[in-house]
Design a protein around this motif. Structure first.
Motif, PDB file in Angstrom:
ATOM      1  N   GLU A 105       0.851  -1.197   0.000  1.00 60.93           N
ATOM      2  CA  GLU A 105       0.000   0.000   0.000  1.00 60.93           C
ATOM      3  C   GLU A 105       0.878   1.235   0.000  1.00 60.93           C
ATOM      4  N   ARG A 106       0.414   2.215  -0.714  1.00 59.46           N
ATOM      5  CA  ARG A 106       1.093   3.509  -0.686  1.00 59.46           C
ATOM      6  C   ARG A 106       0.012   4.568  -0.681  1.00 59.46           C
ATOM      7  N   HIS A 107      -0.080   5.342   0.379  1.00 55.32           N
ATOM      8  CA  HIS A 107      -0.997   6.473   0.318  1.00 55.32           C
ATOM      9  C   HIS A 107      -0.368   7.728   0.865  1.00 55.32           C
ATOM     10  N   GLU A 151       3.769  -0.929 -10.250  1.00 53.62           N
ATOM     11  CA  GLU A 151       5.031  -0.727  -9.533  1.00 53.62           C
ATOM     12  C   GLU A 151       5.148   0.743  -9.164  1.00 53.62           C
ATOM     13  N   CYS A 152       5.393   1.017  -7.873  1.00 55.66           N
ATOM     14  CA  CYS A 152       5.648   2.394  -7.442  1.00 55.66           C
ATOM     15  C   CYS A 152       6.985   2.824  -8.040  1.00 55.66           C
ATOM     16  N   ALA A 153       7.029   4.071  -8.511  1.00 55.87           N
ATOM     17  CA  ALA A 153       8.273   4.577  -9.111  1.00 55.87           C
ATOM     18  C   ALA A 153       9.432   4.524  -8.109  1.00 55.87           C
ATOM     19  N   ALA A 154       9.105   4.513  -6.813  1.00 57.43           N
ATOM     20  CA  ALA A 154      10.148   4.494  -5.774  1.00 57.43           C
ATOM     21  C   ALA A 154      10.662   3.086  -5.476  1.00 57.43           C
ATOM     22  N   GLY A 256       3.197   3.636 -10.624  1.00 61.78           N
ATOM     23  CA  GLY A 256       2.059   3.430  -9.733  1.00 61.78           C
ATOM     24  C   GLY A 256       1.351   4.706  -9.318  1.00 61.78           C
ATOM     25  N   ASN A 257       2.072   5.802  -9.227  1.00 63.68           N
ATOM     26  CA  ASN A 257       1.470   7.054  -8.782  1.00 63.68           C
ATOM     27  C   ASN A 257       0.304   7.500  -9.667  1.00 63.68           C
ATOM     28  N   MET A 258       0.328   7.073 -10.939  1.00 56.22           N
ATOM     29  CA  MET A 258      -0.737   7.506 -11.863  1.00 56.22           C
ATOM     30  C   MET A 258      -2.015   6.694 -11.690  1.00 56.22           C
ATOM     31  N   LYS A 281       7.743  15.656  -7.238  1.00 53.58           N
ATOM     32  CA  LYS A 281       7.852  14.212  -6.959  1.00 53.58           C
ATOM     33  C   LYS A 281       7.797  13.443  -8.275  1.00 53.58           C
ATOM     34  N   TYR A 282       8.308  12.222  -8.223  1.00 56.32           N
ATOM     35  CA  TYR A 282       8.265  11.293  -9.366  1.00 56.32           C
ATOM     36  C   TYR A 282       9.005  11.803 -10.600  1.00 56.32           C
ATOM     37  N   THR A 283       9.938  12.742 -10.389  1.00 55.80           N
ATOM     38  CA  THR A 283      10.842  13.174 -11.455  1.00 55.80           C
ATOM     39  C   THR A 283      12.239  12.682 -11.075  1.00 55.80           C
TER      40      THR A 283
HETATM   41 CO    CO Z   1       4.066   5.227  -5.655  1.00 58.08          CO
END
Ligand code: CO
Ligand code: MTE
Length: 426
Positions: A105-107, A151-154, A256-258, A281-283
């Motif tokens: 989970e990511r929130h 997949e989360c970018a992180a 995943g962020n999208m 973020k996410y760059t």
């Molecule tokens: Co993420």
């Protein structure tokens, strides 16, 4: 792609048969002798009493002996639980489908409780007819069903700075793979009428969630109309709260962020919003201090899930199943190679099933472990011909300032005792 012989040699069954014939090797393969083993010779309690009735557990949970196969977090990684992350226990799973109950989970502002009756999805902006859908409305559009990884970018982000987290769950566990059911985003956009948007070539959709963070993201119209899905079921059942109940956006292959959870609004626009989540973020900050934006597709990547730091070899020498996962946001996985010597030589692994586009692929390599140390690696190749890079190759291009989008080859050092650790090879 393997530069040593392909591993289509003797099957495990063939190996065990061969071992049985030689007697001595049987022990090494893990088989037990029947004589003197009470589990074989004596009637056990579970065979002489009754088990639980069918109503004991209306919704089943894993048996108590599997209680360590759970999501875990790393406390020092984030400042607090509300805006945090936990990790899928990929080291202990097999196959490719991630059960929702242990999918990471990511929130950004906590998981919210949103009833179906209170759910609304608005489409506005450059459309002929702005629309608001209820959950029931969504259920009446033609559905599709497909399996995708998120997949989360992180994921693997800590590896930029060296080998810091000791376990596949922590280095690669910001990923899950589910079978989604929902309505294509194209269907809903067309329902609202895209004529008003004119030429769709430079158009965008801005998607946001109902949670306090809203997690707004801009998606180019081409992707929105291609394969995005407004999903309400995962692995056959309702989405879990933490994954966006009742409705989330599925953006196959992209970071995943999208994949906005608790999806509440889609605005058709003539430019990207450049929101927080797509700028600060996410760059990816490069060596010279400039940041690269719009890294959407997750490049091909793989990891050996077992053996791995949380999955040491306990059975000693002999037959050993090496297994792992591979995926690509640019299409299907076509091959995975495994190295036992830190990338000096490679053998082609066996794919459990032919790779599916933007979904996890399971691979296996069956070896006869001689008990010597290994530097275990895997490298994935996708249908575009792209080959997963080494850490050194990635650092050459990206420098050391990145957090996101690390798809480097991972190394586990396995010692003679079978213990595994996260290491880097140069
Ligand atoms: Co993420
Ligand atoms: N959507 C909303 N509304 N709020 C969020 O915090 N987090 C994003 C994305 N969608 C988020 C969101 C991030 S960064 C990721 S990696 C995925 O959801 C995680 O999805 P999961 O929690 O189902 O694993």
């Amino acid at each position: 792609m393997g530069d040593s012989s392909n591993n289509h040699g003797p099957s495990r069954r063939g190996f065990l048969k061969g071992a049985a014939a030689t007697g001595a090797a049987l022990g090494a393969a893990g088989a037990v002798k029947a004589e003197g083993d009470p589990l074989i010779t004596e009637v056990q309690e579970w065979a002489s009493s009754l088990g639980e009735g069918v109503d004991a557990t209306p919704y089943g949970m894993p048996i108590e002996f599997e209680s360590d196969v759970v999501r875990r977090n790393v406390e020092w990684l984030t400042a607090d639980q509300i805006s945090s992350i936990n990790f899928t226990p990929i080291h202990a799973l097999d196959g490719t489908i991630t059960p929702q109950g242990c999918a990471f989970e990511r929130h950004h502002s906590g998981a919210i409780t949103l009833k179906k009756e209170d759910y609304r999805l608005m489409i506005n902006g450059l459309v002929d007819t702005p629309l608001v859908f209820t959950y029931e409305d969504l259920e009446r559009f033609p559905r599709s069903q497909q399996t995708f990884f998120l997949e989360c970018a992180a994921n693997t982000g800590m590896e930029w700075a060296g080998s810091q987290l000791n376990g596949a769950q922590y280095t690669h566990g910001m990923i899950h793979n589910m079978e989604y059911t929902g309505v294509s985003l194209r269907t809903l956009l067309e329902e609202a009428g895209l004529d008003a948007a004119g030429d769709l070539k430079d158009k965008w959709v801005y998607v946001e969630g109902a949670d306090a963070s809203s997690n707004g993201r801009s998606i180019p119209m081409e992707k929105a109309l291609d394969d995005c899905m407004v999903a309400f079921k995962a692995n056959g059942e309702a989405l879990r709260m933490e994954h966006g109940y009742p409705v989330r956006l599925v953006v196959p292959g992209w970071e995943g962020n999208m994949w906005v959870k608790w999806l509440r609004r889609i605005e058709v626009m003539d430019k990207p919003v450049e929101s927080r989540e797509e700028t600060s973020k996410y760059t990816d900050t490069l060596e010279d201090g400039t940041s690269r934006k719009w890294t959407w597709a997750m490049d091909a990547k793989s990891v050996v899930t077992s053996p791995s730091p949380q999955m040491p070899i306990k059975h000693g020498k002999g037959p050993l199943v090496i297994t792992g996962l591979a995926w690509s946001g640019n299409g299907a996985i076509t091959a995975v190679d495994v190295s036992l010597d830190g990338g000096v030589t490679w053998q082609e692994a066996r794919l459990a099933e032919p790779g599916k586009k933007m979904a996890l692929t399971r691979f296996y390599l069956d070896i006869n472990w001689d008990g010597s140390e290994m530097f275990l690696q895997s490298r994935a190749m996708d249908e575009t011909g792209y080959v997963q890079p080494t850490k050194a190759q990635l650092r050459e291009v990206r420098g050391l300032n990145s957090i996101y989008h690390n798809n480097c080859i991972q190394t586990w050092h396995v010692n003679a005792k079978g213990e595994a650790n996260n290491v880097e090879v140069s």
